[in-house]
Write a protein that holds these residues in place. Structure first.
Motif, mmCIF file in Angstrom:
data_model
loop_
_atom_site.group_PDB
_atom_site.id
_atom_site.type_symbol
_atom_site.label_atom_id
_atom_site.label_comp_id
_atom_site.label_asym_id
_atom_site.label_seq_id
_atom_site.Cartn_x
_atom_site.Cartn_y
_atom_site.Cartn_z
ATOM 1 N N LEU A 1 51.157 63.278 22.008
ATOM 2 C CA LEU A 1 50.752 62.034 22.667
ATOM 3 C C LEU A 1 51.992 61.177 22.909
ATOM 4 O O LEU A 1 53.030 61.367 22.267
ATOM 5 N N PRO A 2 51.914 60.203 23.816
ATOM 6 C CA PRO A 2 53.062 59.331 24.062
ATOM 7 C C PRO A 2 53.495 58.601 22.788
ATOM 8 O O PRO A 2 52.663 58.293 21.920
ATOM 9 N N ALA A 3 54.770 58.316 22.677
ATOM 10 C CA ALA A 3 55.296 57.618 21.505
ATOM 11 C C ALA A 3 54.618 56.267 21.312
ATOM 12 O O ALA A 3 54.421 55.819 20.180
ATOM 13 N N SER A 4 54.244 55.601 22.412
ATOM 14 C CA SER A 4 53.596 54.295 22.312
ATOM 15 C C SER A 4 52.261 54.373 21.581
ATOM 16 O O SER A 4 51.869 53.438 20.878
ATOM 17 N N ALA A 5 51.551 55.499 21.725
ATOM 18 C CA ALA A 5 50.283 55.672 21.018
ATOM 19 C C ALA A 5 50.521 55.767 19.514
ATOM 20 O O ALA A 5 49.792 55.173 18.706
ATOM 21 N N LEU A 6 51.558 56.498 19.124
ATOM 22 C CA LEU A 6 51.894 56.613 17.702
ATOM 23 C C LEU A 6 52.361 55.273 17.155
ATOM 24 O O LEU A 6 52.050 54.908 16.014
ATOM 25 N N ASP A 7 53.116 54.526 17.962
ATOM 26 C CA ASP A 7 53.568 53.193 17.548
ATOM 27 C C ASP A 7 52.374 52.284 17.288
ATOM 28 O O ASP A 7 52.356 51.511 16.325
ATOM 29 N N LEU A 8 51.358 52.353 18.153
ATOM 30 C CA LEU A 8 50.162 51.525 17.973
ATOM 31 C C LEU A 8 49.452 51.891 16.682
ATOM 32 O O LEU A 8 49.050 51.004 15.917
ATOM 33 N N ALA A 9 49.292 53.181 16.423
ATOM 34 C CA ALA A 9 48.614 53.611 15.201
ATOM 35 C C ALA A 9 49.367 53.124 13.959
ATOM 36 O O ALA A 9 48.744 52.684 12.980
ATOM 37 N N GLU A 10 50.696 53.169 14.003
ATOM 38 C CA GLU A 10 51.492 52.700 12.860
ATOM 39 C C GLU A 10 51.342 51.192 12.687
ATOM 40 O O GLU A 10 51.184 50.700 11.563
ATOM 41 N N LEU A 11 51.357 50.461 13.790
ATOM 42 C CA LEU A 11 51.173 49.013 13.718
ATOM 43 C C LEU A 11 49.803 48.662 13.153
ATOM 44 O O LEU A 11 49.668 47.757 12.320
ATOM 45 N N GLU B 1 46.019 61.617 33.720
ATOM 46 C CA GLU B 1 47.078 62.148 32.854
ATOM 47 C C GLU B 1 46.521 63.126 31.818
ATOM 48 O O GLU B 1 47.149 64.123 31.491
ATOM 49 N N VAL B 2 45.351 62.786 31.270
ATOM 50 C CA VAL B 2 44.730 63.653 30.271
ATOM 51 C C VAL B 2 43.776 64.574 31.023
ATOM 52 O O VAL B 2 42.610 64.265 31.223
ATOM 53 N N ASN B 3 44.274 65.729 31.462
ATOM 54 C CA ASN B 3 43.529 66.510 32.449
ATOM 55 C C ASN B 3 43.223 67.955 32.051
ATOM 56 O O ASN B 3 42.940 68.790 32.902
ATOM 57 N N THR B 4 43.280 68.266 30.757
ATOM 58 C CA THR B 4 42.871 69.587 30.287
ATOM 59 C C THR B 4 41.931 69.396 29.099
ATOM 60 O O THR B 4 41.983 68.360 28.413
ATOM 61 N N PRO B 5 41.057 70.369 28.829
ATOM 62 C CA PRO B 5 40.158 70.239 27.670
ATOM 63 C C PRO B 5 40.916 70.018 26.363
ATOM 64 O O PRO B 5 40.479 69.238 25.509
ATOM 65 N N GLU B 6 42.056 70.671 26.206
ATOM 66 C CA GLU B 6 42.840 70.527 24.985
ATOM 67 C C GLU B 6 43.405 69.116 24.873
ATOM 68 O O GLU B 6 43.397 68.516 23.788
#
Length: 295
Positions: free
Chosen positions: A95-105, A139-144
């Motif tokens: 996932l994008p780094a910004s998503a991980l940053d949000l989860a950490e925040l 952007e999120v365009n596959t089942p996986e």
């Protein structure tokens, strides 16, 4: 001295805070570094978050800058010493780094204040609702990819019932209640989920009705995160192009005031223990139940 190739929002925030303190003290990088026996280039890298700073030097630097708030200095030390590891680490590279940053925040937050205009906030979403959103994402365009994105968003919701759950106050525009993501059955389940979550002692949910007065109809969604004893605050703005993390005093004050206006204009919070029929005025629960009836 090895420099970081990937910089997290937490690391970026520490460097920005140290740069702000130095500038407030009226010191150049060379002058500040000299106070703690650190070269200009080294301190430049610290402020740019390209390298770490040992805790004794960090405390000495704050003292040299005239910073007297022990709570604030301790918050900076936590930013510096934190390894940034958590459940979100399993999603690195997926996932994008910004998503991980949000989860950490969110994991470190004491309080969250959010406003959403067209979507139910991510940490309140049901799995079916989230899945329907990502299925329409270019952007999120596959089942996986969809499975990964949905799993990540569901995992974020763990903060609501964790050991140290933050205070969460959400203002949701009425428009979000009418958007048909996944169809009527999915929306019905989602609206019932809002009522269920409102029973948590740390969650407050208000609906901003179409008829609200005194607020701009063009208010963009935002999230204000407070952490480390509320010594640090961050505003998150998400756009199709990027996620923006703001932590300067001016935007924080701006969005804090905006949130105060929104919650003042919104209907009283959802209170599932009280029947809407006993209220003299409309409330958030009554409006949600009305939308449920019309689905």
């Amino acid at each position: 001295m090895a420099l970081r190739t990937t910089i997290s929002e937490r690391q970026r925030r520490l460097g920005a805070e140290l740069r702000k303190l130095r500038e407030q003290a009226g010191l150049t990088v060379s002058e500040a570094g000299g106070l703690i026996g650190m070269g200009r280039v080294h301190l430049t890298h610290v402020e740019a978050a390209r390298t770490a700073i040992p805790t004794p030097r960090l405390r000495a630097l704050c003292e040299s800058y005239g910073c007297t708030s022990a709570t604030y200095v301790d918050a900076l030390v936590c930013l510096s010493e934190d390894k940034g590891k958590g459940w979100w680490s399993a999603y690195k590279g997926k996932l994008p780094a910004s998503a991980l940053d949000l989860a950490e925040l969110e994991a470190k937050a004491d309080a969250l204040a959010s406003y959403e205009s067209l979507f139910i906030p991510g940490i309140f979403q049901t799995e079916d609702y989230t899945t329907s959103i990502f299925r329409a994402d270019d952007e999120v365009n596959t089942p996986e990819a969809i499975e990964t994105a949905v799993g990540f968003r569901m995992a974020r919701q763990g903060i609501l019932t964790g050991e140290r759950p933050p205070e969460v106050h959400a203002v949701i525009h009425e428009a979000a209640l009418h958007m048909r993501f996944g169809g009527a059955a999915v929306m019905r389940k989602q609206l019932l989920r809002l009522i269920e979550l409102s029973e948590l002692p740390n969650v407050t949910i208000q609906v901003l009705p179409f008829a609200a007065e005194g607020v701009s109809t063009l208010s963009t969604p935002f999230l204000v995160l407070s952490s480390h004893g509320r010594a640090l605050q961050t505003v998150l703005l998400e756009t199709p192009a990027e996620s923006l993390f703001l932590h300067d005093a001016e935007p924080i004050t701006k969005y804090r005031k905006q949130f105060d206006r929104l919650r003042a204009a919104a209907l009283p919070p959802i209170d599932a223990k009280v029947s809407p029929a006993t209220h003299e005025t409309r409330d958030s629960l009554g409006l949600i139940q009305y939308v449920l009836y019309t689905l």
